[in-house]
Design a protein around this motif. Structure first.
Motif, PDB file in Angstrom:
ATOM      1  N   ALA A  77     -16.296 -39.507  40.191  1.00 61.82           N
ATOM      2  CA  ALA A  77     -14.927 -39.647  40.573  1.00 61.82           C
ATOM      3  C   ALA A  77     -13.234 -39.798  40.807  1.00 61.82           C
ATOM      4  CB  ALA A  77     -14.792 -41.584  40.337  1.00 61.82           C
ATOM      5  N   GLY A  78     -13.044 -38.509  39.243  1.00 61.14           N
ATOM      6  CA  GLY A  78     -11.604 -38.109  40.078  1.00 61.14           C
ATOM      7  C   GLY A  78     -11.686 -39.090  39.150  1.00 61.14           C
ATOM      8  N   THR A  79     -11.491 -39.778  38.064  1.00 58.29           N
ATOM      9  CA  THR A  79     -10.923 -40.315  36.938  1.00 58.29           C
ATOM     10  C   THR A  79     -11.751 -40.429  35.247  1.00 58.29           C
ATOM     11  OG1 THR A  79     -12.053 -41.986  37.159  1.00 58.29           O
ATOM     12  CG2 THR A  79     -10.544 -43.061  38.426  1.00 58.29           C
ATOM     13  N   ARG A  80     -11.417 -40.806  34.820  1.00 58.73           N
ATOM     14  CA  ARG A  80     -11.242 -39.947  32.983  1.00 58.73           C
ATOM     15  C   ARG A  80     -11.776 -41.430  32.217  1.00 58.73           C
ATOM     16  NH1 ARG A  80      -6.255 -36.307  31.853  1.00 58.73           N
ATOM     17  NH2 ARG A  80      -5.331 -38.120  32.772  1.00 58.73           N
ATOM     18  N   VAL A  81     -12.276 -40.874  31.098  1.00 60.24           N
ATOM     19  CA  VAL A  81     -12.689 -42.551  30.334  1.00 60.24           C
ATOM     20  C   VAL A  81     -12.251 -41.944  28.823  1.00 60.24           C
ATOM     21  CG1 VAL A  81     -14.634 -43.963  29.314  1.00 60.24           C
ATOM     22  CG2 VAL A  81     -14.604 -44.091  31.719  1.00 60.24           C
ATOM     23  N   PHE A  82     -11.303 -42.190  28.296  1.00 65.13           N
ATOM     24  CA  PHE A  82     -11.399 -42.113  26.548  1.00 65.13           C
ATOM     25  C   PHE A  82     -11.708 -43.269  25.571  1.00 65.13           C
ATOM     26  CE2 PHE A  82      -8.016 -40.232  29.669  1.00 65.13           C
ATOM     27  CZ  PHE A  82      -8.093 -39.087  29.141  1.00 65.13           C
ATOM     28  N   ILE A  83     -12.359 -42.797  24.893  1.00 62.72           N
ATOM     29  CA  ILE A  83     -13.114 -43.733  24.074  1.00 62.72           C
ATOM     30  C   ILE A  83     -12.895 -43.250  22.398  1.00 62.72           C
ATOM     31  CG2 ILE A  83     -15.569 -43.819  22.263  1.00 62.72           C
ATOM     32  CD1 ILE A  83     -16.057 -44.264  25.687  1.00 62.72           C
ATOM     33  N   VAL A  84     -12.203 -44.305  22.311  1.00 65.83           N
ATOM     34  CA  VAL A  84     -10.841 -44.257  20.742  1.00 65.83           C
ATOM     35  C   VAL A  84     -11.915 -44.647  19.508  1.00 65.83           C
ATOM     36  CG1 VAL A  84      -9.190 -45.899  19.245  1.00 65.83           C
ATOM     37  CG2 VAL A  84      -9.248 -45.607  21.506  1.00 65.83           C
ATOM     38  N   ARG A  85     -12.064 -44.056  19.075  1.00 62.31           N
ATOM     39  CA  ARG A  85     -12.684 -43.197  17.916  1.00 62.31           C
ATOM     40  C   ARG A  85     -12.922 -44.934  16.907  1.00 62.31           C
ATOM     41  NH1 ARG A  85     -14.625 -38.608  15.750  1.00 62.31           N
ATOM     42  NH2 ARG A  85     -12.761 -37.616  17.215  1.00 62.31           N
ATOM     43  N   ASN A 106     -14.374 -38.373  26.273  1.00 65.41           N
ATOM     44  CA  ASN A 106     -13.399 -37.169  25.924  1.00 65.41           C
ATOM     45  C   ASN A 106     -13.119 -38.699  24.303  1.00 65.41           C
ATOM     46  OD1 ASN A 106     -13.019 -35.898  26.940  1.00 65.41           O
ATOM     47  ND2 ASN A 106     -12.742 -37.699  28.636  1.00 65.41           N
ATOM     48  N   ILE A 107     -12.722 -38.063  23.431  1.00 61.85           N
ATOM     49  CA  ILE A 107     -13.071 -39.456  21.671  1.00 61.85           C
ATOM     50  C   ILE A 107     -11.403 -38.673  21.016  1.00 61.85           C
ATOM     51  CG2 ILE A 107     -13.767 -39.470  19.549  1.00 61.85           C
ATOM     52  CD1 ILE A 107     -15.760 -40.084  21.068  1.00 61.85           C
TER      53      ILE A 107
END
Length: 115
Positions: A77-85, A106-107
């Motif tokens: 989709a051209g977006t990003r998902v970030f995961i907080v550790r 993307n941690i």
């Protein structure tokens, strides 16, 4: 005496145009669909998402699947998902490490790093 697990909950707020999603309790087969629906809606509306695992007490393979699927969907989709550790030494941190998510997603150590 062991305390009972905290009930699963999701809280969401907007920070700099991103959806910040904080998870508490247990992310498993019963609760994963709720998270998946929320992430899908945000990603499909072209919004970057930050998923905070620091207060999550437990996550099984259903939770891993939701995070991996969201990451893939965001890429398309051209977006990003970030995961907080998750907290170091926690059960969720071990699952993230053993599953190899560190290398796939993307941690971040801190939600402020999502830029």
């Amino acid at each position: 005496m062991a305390r009972p697990p905290e009930e699963f909950s999701i809280s969401t707020n907007e920070v700099d145009g991103r959806a910040h999603v904080s998870l508490r309790g247990e992310l498993d087969l019963a609760t994963a669909p709720e998270l998946e629906q929320l992430l899908t809606e945000r990603i499909d509306s072209s919004q970057d998402v930050v998923v905070d695992l620091r207060d999550l007490e437990f996550m099984d393979s259903s939770g891993i699947r939701v995070l991996v699927a969201a990451h893939a969907r965001a890429g398309r989709a051209g977006t990003r998902v970030f995961i907080v550790r998750p907290k170091s030494g926690s059960a969720v941190a071990k699952i993230v490490e053993v599953s190899g998510l560190d290398g796939e997603l993307n941690i971040l150590d801190d939600p402020a790093q999502a830029a």
